[in-house]
Design a protein around this motif. Structure first.
Motif, PDB file in Angstrom:
ATOM      1  N   ASN A 108       0.808  -1.219   0.000  1.00 29.55           N
ATOM      2  CA  ASN A 108       0.000   0.000   0.000  1.00 29.55           C
ATOM      3  C   ASN A 108       0.844   1.273   0.000  1.00 29.55           C
ATOM      4  OD1 ASN A 108      -2.094  -1.804   0.142  1.00 29.55           O
ATOM      5  ND2 ASN A 108      -2.726  -1.287   2.228  1.00 29.55           N
TER       6      ASN A 108
ATOM      7  N   ARG B 273      -5.814   0.058   5.934  1.00 25.07           N
ATOM      8  CA  ARG B 273      -4.438   0.555   5.868  1.00 25.07           C
ATOM      9  C   ARG B 273      -3.436  -0.549   5.560  1.00 25.07           C
ATOM     10  NH1 ARG B 273      -5.628   1.321  11.530  1.00 25.07           N
ATOM     11  NH2 ARG B 273      -4.393  -0.016  12.923  1.00 25.07           N
ATOM     12  N   HIS B 274      -3.847  -1.791   5.685  1.00 27.53           N
ATOM     13  CA  HIS B 274      -2.998  -2.893   5.194  1.00 27.53           C
ATOM     14  C   HIS B 274      -3.865  -3.873   4.398  1.00 27.53           C
ATOM     15  CE1 HIS B 274      -4.344  -4.336   9.129  1.00 27.53           C
ATOM     16  NE2 HIS B 274      -3.484  -3.545   9.759  1.00 27.53           N
TER      17      HIS B 274
ATOM     18  N   ARG C 104      -6.928  -5.334   2.601  1.00 31.64           N
ATOM     19  CA  ARG C 104      -8.172  -4.791   2.072  1.00 31.64           C
ATOM     20  C   ARG C 104      -9.231  -5.895   2.025  1.00 31.64           C
ATOM     21  NH1 ARG C 104      -4.745  -2.546  -3.008  1.00 31.64           N
ATOM     22  NH2 ARG C 104      -3.763  -0.729  -2.007  1.00 31.64           N
TER      23      ARG C 104
ATOM     24  N   GLY D 252       0.980   2.099  -3.595  1.00 28.54           N
ATOM     25  CA  GLY D 252      -0.293   2.163  -4.298  1.00 28.54           C
ATOM     26  C   GLY D 252      -0.453   1.206  -5.456  1.00 28.54           C
TER      27      GLY D 252
END
Length: 262
Positions: free
Chosen positions: A41, A74-75, A77, A44
Motif C-alpha cells: 500500500n 491501511r494494510h 483490504r 499504491g
C-alpha cells in the motif's frame, strides 16, 4: 514372504498413524501477512503481491494464513480477503473487531477461523484482550452467529483465568492468549514471564477450550513458550516473522519458526 509383506504393511500403517497423530498435536504456525499489505500500500500498486506471498508462505511450510482487515484498509483490504479465500490450501484465519461490516465479511468468506479482538478502528495494533465478563452478552451473540455458520471461533484474551472462563461461557471454541506481556518480560526473567501464561493455558484446557497465542512472539521467545505450553493449537505471528524474512529470506524464516514449535 507373506509374513514379511504383512510386516511391511503394518509398519507402513504405523507410520501413517504416527504422522496423523503428530499433525493433531503439533502447534501450527499461522503467518500474519498484514505487513506485506502495508508495504504494498505504500506505493499504491500491487508489489509485493499479497496473494503470491500468502501462497509462498504455504509452500514454505506455514500451516495457515492470518489477516486483520481494518475499517480504513491501511494494510489488508476487503478485496484481499476475497482473493485469498479460494486459493489458500491451509487454514485461513480472519481477525478483527466484530463490527457489522466485519461480521458481514466473515460470514460471506467463511474462513476456517475467526478471531475476535477488542481493537478500536484507530488502534495501531492489538494491545489488550477482551473483558469477556463485561462484554459477555455482546460476545455471546456474535459467537453464536459464527458458530451457526460453521466457523471456528477464537477470542483474544489476556492471561487471566476469569476472562478465559467468560470466553467459554460466551461460546468460544478457542481463546488466543495475548502474549505481549510475556515477550516484554522474557529477557528479564523468562520463568516468571511464562508462569501466568502456563496457568492461563491450564484453565483453558480444563474448560475444553482450544488454545492459540499471538503478539510479539519471535525467534527469541517462541520456543520457550512452546516448551512450557506444548498443547497450544496455533501461534499467529506477523511483524517479527516478516522482519526476520528481510535478513533470512521468507522460506528459511518460516522453517526457523517451525523449528521453534518442535
Amino acid at each position: 514372504m507373506v509374513f514379511f509383506s504383512q510386516n511391511a504393511a503394518n509398519i507402513s500403517l504405523l507410520f501413517v498413524l504416527l504422522r496423523k497423530t503428530m499433525d493433531r498435536i503439533m502447534t501450527r504456525l499461522s503467518v500474519n501477512i498484514n505487513k506485506i499489505a502495508t508495504l504494498r500500500n505504500a506505493r499504491g500498486a500491487d508489489v509485493p503481491n499479497v496473494v503470491k506471498v500468502a501462497l509462498d508462505c504455504e509452500n514454505f511450510g506455514a500451516d495457515g494464513i492470518t489477516v486483520h482487515p481494518r475499517p480504513d484498509e491501511r494494510h489488508i483490504r476487503r478485496s484481499d480477503v476475497y482473493d485469498l479465500r479460494p486459493l489458500l490450501r491451509t487454514e485461513f484465519n480472519i481477525e478483527g473487531y466484530p463490527s457489522p461490516d466485519f461480521i458481514d465479511l466473515v460470514l460471506k468468506v467463511k474462513p476456517h477461523q475467526v478471531t475476535l479482538v477488542p481493537d478500536s478502528p484507530a488502534q495501531l495494533t492489538s494491545n489488550a484482550g477482551w473483558d469477556t465478563k463485561k462484554n459477555l452478552e455482546f460476545l455471546t451473540e456474535v459467537l453464536d452467529g459464527f458458530n451457526h455458520a460453521g466457523i471456528r471461533t477464537s477470542v483474544f484474551v489476556s492471561a487471566d483465568a476469569e476472562m478465559i472462563e467468560y470466553a467459554a461461557k460466551a461460546g468460544a471454541d478457542r481463546v488466543e492468549l495475548y502474549t505481549e506481556p510475556y515477550a516484554t518480560a522474557y529477557s528479564q526473567n523468562k520463568e516468571a514471564a511464562v508462569a501466568p501464561f502456563v496457568e492461563a493455558a491450564k484453565v483453558a484446557r480444563s474448560l475444553g477450550l482450544g488454545l492459540n497465542a499471538g503478539h510479539d512472539l519471535s525467534l527469541v521467545n517462541l520456543n520457550y513458550l512452546y516448551q512450557n505450553i506444548p498443547w497450544m493449537d496455533e501461534v499467529s505471528i506477523g511483524h517479527s516473522l516478516i522482519s526476520d524474512a528481510l535478513y533470512l529470506g521468507l522460506e528459511r524464516t518460516i522453517q526457523e519458526y517451525k523449528n521453534c514449535l518442535r
